[in-house]
Design a protein around this motif. Structure first.
Motif, PDB file in Angstrom:
ATOM      1  N   LEU A   1      -0.002   2.370  -1.896  1.00 50.43           N
ATOM      2  CA  LEU A   1       1.429   2.645  -2.004  1.00 50.43           C
ATOM      3  C   LEU A   1       1.654   4.060  -2.532  1.00 50.43           C
ATOM      4  O   LEU A   1       2.540   4.779  -2.066  1.00 50.43           O
ATOM      5  N   GLY A   2       0.833   4.473  -3.508  1.00 46.91           N
ATOM      6  CA  GLY A   2       0.931   5.829  -4.023  1.00 46.91           C
ATOM      7  C   GLY A   2       0.654   6.865  -2.945  1.00 46.91           C
ATOM      8  O   GLY A   2       1.330   7.900  -2.864  1.00 46.91           O
TER       9      GLY A   2
ATOM     10  N   HIS B   1      13.946  -1.256  -6.208  1.00 45.84           N
ATOM     11  CA  HIS B   1      14.056  -1.331  -4.755  1.00 45.84           C
ATOM     12  C   HIS B   1      13.478  -0.064  -4.134  1.00 45.84           C
ATOM     13  O   HIS B   1      13.750   1.041  -4.592  1.00 45.84           O
ATOM     14  N   ALA B   2      12.706  -0.223  -3.074  1.00 48.06           N
ATOM     15  CA  ALA B   2      12.168   0.908  -2.319  1.00 48.06           C
ATOM     16  C   ALA B   2      12.082   0.532  -0.852  1.00 48.06           C
ATOM     17  O   ALA B   2      11.990  -0.648  -0.502  1.00 48.06           O
ATOM     18  N   ALA B   3      12.128   1.541  -0.001  1.00 48.81           N
ATOM     19  CA  ALA B   3      11.962   1.335   1.432  1.00 48.81           C
ATOM     20  C   ALA B   3      10.687   2.022   1.879  1.00 48.81           C
ATOM     21  O   ALA B   3      10.424   3.170   1.490  1.00 48.81           O
ATOM     22  N   LEU B   4       9.894   1.335   2.669  1.00 46.12           N
ATOM     23  CA  LEU B   4       8.653   1.879   3.214  1.00 46.12           C
ATOM     24  C   LEU B   4       8.914   2.309   4.648  1.00 46.12           C
ATOM     25  O   LEU B   4       9.236   1.480   5.501  1.00 46.12           O
TER      26      LEU B   4
ATOM     27  N   ALA C   1       1.377   1.413   7.259  1.00 44.65           N
ATOM     28  CA  ALA C   1       0.764   0.234   7.878  1.00 44.65           C
ATOM     29  C   ALA C   1      -0.461  -0.208   7.095  1.00 44.65           C
ATOM     30  O   ALA C   1      -0.711  -1.412   6.929  1.00 44.65           O
ATOM     31  N   ALA C   2      -1.226   0.752   6.588  1.00 40.00           N
ATOM     32  CA  ALA C   2      -2.407   0.414   5.789  1.00 40.00           C
ATOM     33  C   ALA C   2      -1.995  -0.283   4.495  1.00 40.00           C
ATOM     34  O   ALA C   2      -2.653  -1.231   4.054  1.00 40.00           O
ATOM     35  N   PHE C   3      -0.902   0.183   3.877  1.00 45.04           N
ATOM     36  CA  PHE C   3      -0.403  -0.470   2.664  1.00 45.04           C
ATOM     37  C   PHE C   3       0.002  -1.907   2.954  1.00 45.04           C
ATOM     38  O   PHE C   3      -0.338  -2.827   2.193  1.00 45.04           O
TER      39      PHE C   3
END
Length: 227
Positions: free
Chosen positions: A99-100, A176-179, A186-188
């Motif tokens: 995620l980082g 809250h966060a948006a990817l 995709a790997a996360f």
């Protein structure tokens, strides 16, 4: 060590706990450290004979109960009774690290208002919401996704507490966060799915709309998002 004992590239392996034959990516490899301790080899980089276990906490606990590590490694070993928790912590750490990486690549948007805006105009793969997020915010973002009218299904990741997201993203009070779409994103998500399966959460990241419906069931909001 003889080449025949190097099992790291085998396409399928037998779980030492259940004796089921599975693709290698569905198992966790364990090796014997020089001090005799059994350690997980998540990256499959450590040399020597490996003992493979289905990648769930239940299977790892079963391997401990059945003393399957010694049989699989064909040697006397010491096994920490809490090795299942050690694996969980390692999987969690790897997932948060990914995620980082996604954040450094500019694929993460934080804060309720920014996430809401991203849902309307960005290629959002997943909503990342703290496990201690308030139900009202979760519901409102699920509604925002429906209003956006996009095809496909945004996932919801709720595996981590706000404090863990803070550390991974280098921010404070992340709820809250948006990817956004991208290879590292995709790997996360793949890491999230593996962690969820390990914990017995069969479906992994869930649909954002379903998450919103669940959140609307009467829970009190846990915290506000100031990220």
């Amino acid at each position: 060590m003889a080449a025949k004992d190097d099992d790291r590239n085998a396409p399928e392996r037998t779980c030492v706990a259940t004796r089921a034959v599975r693709p290698a990516e569905e198992l966790i490899r364990f090796v014997r450290a020089p001090d005799g301790q059994v350690v997980p080899d998540l990256k499959r980089e450590l040399p020597g004979r490996g003992a493979w276990v289905t990648a769930t906490a239940d299977a790892v606990r079963l391997a401990v109960t059945r003393k399957a590590f010694a049989r699989g490694l064909k040697d006397a070993v010491m096994v920490d009774p809490a090795i299942d928790q050690t694996v969980d912590e390692l999987l969690e750490r790897q997932t948060l690290a990914m995620l980082g990486f996604a954040n450094k690549a500019g694929r993460v948007v934080c804060g309720f208002a920014k996430v809401e805006a991203a849902l309307m105009k960005e290629p959002v793969l997943a909503l990342i919401e703290a496990a201690d997020a308030g139900a009202d915010g979760v519901r409102k973002l699920a509604q925002a996704w429906r209003r956006a009218g996009k095809t496909g299904e945004t996932r919801r990741v709720g595996l981590f507490r706000s404090a863990q997201l803070d550390l991974a993203l280098g921010r404070s009070n992340v709820v809250h966060a948006a990817l956004l779409a991208g290879p590292v994103s995709a790997a996360f998500l793949a890491r999230c799915e593996a962690l969820a399966r390990y914990r017995g959460m069969n479906d992994g990241p869930e649909p954002a709309e379903a998450a919103g419906s669940t959140a609307a069931s009467g829970e009190e909001p846990a915290k506000m998002d100031r990220a």
